[in-house]
Design an enzyme around this catalytic site. Structure first.
Site, PDB file in Angstrom:
ATOM      1  CE  LYS A   1      -4.204  -0.788   0.507  1.00 22.56           C
ATOM      2  NZ  LYS A   1      -5.255  -1.086  -0.489  1.00 22.56           N
ATOM      3  CG  ASP A   2       4.735   1.586   1.913  1.00 25.66           C
ATOM      4  OD1 ASP A   2       3.811   1.729   2.740  1.00 25.66           O
ATOM      5  OD2 ASP A   2       5.863   1.143   2.209  1.00 25.66           O
TER       6      ASP A   2
END
Ligand code: PMP
Length: 451
Positions: free
Chosen positions: A43-44
Site C-alpha cells: 500500500k506504500d
C-alpha cells in the site's frame, strides 16, 4: 550512493520462487513479496501515488492534513509520505482493530481516532462518518478515499505491473491477487493484459464478501455479506477502482485455509507474510488443476507477518477459532495402552522409590495418599539428596517429598503442557474421563514435538 528519502525505497520489490509448498504443481510459482516496502506493505505504492495526484490537482496544499479511514497498511504508507512531505495525518479506525495498529500509526506521526465498530456506516459515530465529517471541518484537508480514488489502481498500473513484466521477462501467464479496493488487481492486471492479453488474472475473495457473486452474476447481493476473520481483502460493496474486464475469475478462500497457508509460507518458505498472502496462495492451490507445465504464476504477497503476531501467528488465537488442531495430553498418552501411572505412598522408603524408577525406567513418581497426589519424587531430586546423605535411602518418601506435579485438563494442547515443565517440575498429570491419573514427562513432550 544514497537515496533522498525513505519514499525512494518504495517499489522494486523482489519476485521470489516458491520451492516447497508448490512443489506438486506442474508450473513455476513466484511471489511478489511486497513487505520489502518501507511500510511493510504494497500500500506504500498507492498511498504516495494518491498523495502526488492530490498535490497535482491542488486538493492538498503544503502543511495540509490527510484524512482517511484506515487502521492498517494504507495508513502506514500515507503516514510515511506525510512525514517526508510535511503533512499531518488523521486516521479513523474502529475499536475492533488491535491497539498496536493504532500505536504503530501514532509512532509515525499520525493522529488516530478510534470509533465504535458496532454502528451502521451511516451512523455519525462510525469511522466512515467521522472521517468524512473531519474532511469538511479541518481546513486544508484532503479525504483520501482509497476505494474510489483511481490513483490507487494507477500506482499499480505504473509500478507493480511493469515490475512483474520485467522480472518475469514477459513470461508471466497468471497473476493471482487477494482483492479488496481492487487497486492492486486492476492496475497490475490491466498493464499485464495490455502487454499480453493471454495472461490470466485470478482474484481471491473471502467468504462474507460480495465481490465474487457480483463478478459471476452482476448482482450486488447483501446476503453474501457477513463478518469474517480474514483481513485486507473482500468487500461489502464494489469500489470504483474495479473494472471487471481485467479479471478472469474469482475464487473464495475460507478464513481457516488462508490462515493455515500463511503459517506454512512462513515455516516452509521463510517468508513471514500477512494473512492475505496465505489466502492468495491457498486460492491458487484450489485452482491448481487449471495450471500447465510451462505456466509462470505470480502471486502478490501484500504485507508482513508482524501485523498478525497476535492473530494467525498466535497458537492460542488459532485454536480458539478452530483453525489449529493440536495434539493434546490425551493424544500423547493414547499410544500407551493400559499402562498405569507408577505411584508410591508417603510411607514407603526412598529405596523402594529408587527400585521403582529402575524397574519401570521412570524419572518422576507421584506420591499418592487416599487417591490424591500429595507430592512427588524425582530421580534428580533423590540423586542430590543421596549424594549429601546416603542413609536417607532407608527413610520414608514423606521425608523427601517434592512439590506435586501440576494437574491439567485432559485436552490441554502439547504446546501448553511444555510451559508447565520447569526445573522443579519434571512432569504434568491429568485425569481421564474415568478419573484415572496419567502422567506426561519432559521427555514425552520433547519426543512428541520432535516427531
Ligand atoms: N491484502 C492486504 C493485507 C491489504 O492490506 C490489502 C488492501 N486492503 C489487500 C490485500 C487488497 O489490496 P487492494 O485493496 O489493492 O485490492
Amino acid at each position: 550512493m544514497w537515496l533522498n528519502s525513505i519514499l525512494d525505497t518504495i517499489g522494486n520489490t523482489p519476485l521470489i520462487k516458491l520451492n516447497k509448498i508448490t512443489k506438486d504443481l506442474p508450473c513455476t510459482v513466484l511471489a511478489k513479496v511486497e513487505y520489502f516496502n518501507p511500510g511493510n506493505s504494497i500500500k506504500d505504492r498507492m498511498a504516495v501515488k494518491m498523495l502526488e495526484v492530490a498535490e497535482q490537482e491542488g486538493k492538498i496544499k503544503p502543511g495540509g492534513t490527510i484524512i482517511e479511514g484506515t487502521s492498517g497498511n494504507t495508513g502506514m504508507g500515507l503516514a510515511l509520505a506525510a512525514c517526508v512531505k510535511g503533512y499531518k495525518c488523521i486516521f479513523t479506525t474502529t475499536d475492533k482493530q488491535s491497539k498496536e495498529k493504532a500505536d504503530i500509526l501514532k509512532a509515525v506521526g499520525a493522529e488516530v481516532i478510534v470509533c465504535p465498530t458496532n454502528v451502521e456506516p451511516e451512523d455519525p459515530r462510525s469511522y466512515y462518518s467521522v472521517s468524512k465529517r473531519l474532511a469538511t471541518e479541518v481546513p486544508n484537508s484532503w479525504y483520501v478515499n482509497q476505494y474510489d480514488n483511481l490513483a490507487n489502481r494507477l500506482a499499480h498500473y505504473e509500478q507493480t505491473g511493469p515490475e512483474i513484466w520485467e522480472q518475469t521477462e514477459g513470461k508471466i501467464t497468471h497473476l493471482v491477487v487477494a482483492t479488496g479496493t481492487g487497486g492492486t488487481i486492476i492496475g497490475t492486471g490491466k498493464y499485464l493484459k495490455e502487454k499480453n492479453p493471454n495472461i490470466k488474472v485470478w482474484a481471491i475473495d473471502s467468504y462474507g464478501s460480495l465481490l465474487k457473486k457480483y463478478f459471476d452474476t452482476g448482482e450486488l447481493d447483501n446476503k453474501e455479506v457477513y463478518p469474517y476473520i480474514s483481513e485486507g481483502f473482500g468487500e461489502d460493496f464494489v469500489p470504483a477502482n474495479y473494472d471487471m474486464q481485467y479479471i478472469d475469475l474469482f475464487e473464495k478462500v475460507t478464513d481457516k485455509d488462508g490462515a493455515v497457508m500463511a503459517r506454512r509460507i512462513a515455516k516452509e518458505e521463510g517468508m513471514f507474510c500477512g494473512y492475505s498472502a496465505g489466502s492468495c496462495l491457498q486460492g491458487l492451490m484450489q485452482l491448481k488443476n487449471q495450471l500447465k507445465k510451462d505456466d509462470v504464476v505470480v502471486c502478490i504477497f501484500h504485507d508482513h507477518g508482524s501485523r498478525y503476531v497476535a492473530k494467525i501467528y498466535n497458537d492460542q488465537w488459532m485454536m480458539e477459532r478452530g483453525f489449529l488442531e493440536m495434539k493434546t495430553f490425551k493424544d500423547l498418552i493414547s499410544g500407551r495402552g493400559t499402562q498405569k501411572v507408577i505411584t508410591i505412598t508417603p510411607e514407603q522408603t526412598v529405596s523402594e522409590a529408587i527400585d521403582l524408577m529402575k524397574q519401570y525406567d521412570v524419572e518422576n513418581i507421584p506420591v499418592m495418599k487416599d487417591g490424591e497426589m500429595i507430592g512427588a519424587v524425582s530421580e534428580s531430586g533423590l540423586f542430590n539428596k543421596i549424594l549429601n546423605n546416603n542413609s536417607i535411602k532407608t527413610e520414608t518418601v514423606a521425608s523427601v517429598l517434592e512439590k506435586s506435579y501440576p494437574e491439567v485438563a485432559f485436552d490441554t494442547p502439547v504446546e501448553r503442557l511444555s510451559t508447565f515443565i520447569t526445573k522443579e517440575n519434571g512432569a504434568v498429570l491429568s485425569r481421564d474421563e474415568s478419573g484415572t491419573f496419567h502422567i506426561i514427562t519432559k521427555y514425552d513432550i520433547i519426543q512428541s514435538l520432535a516427531r
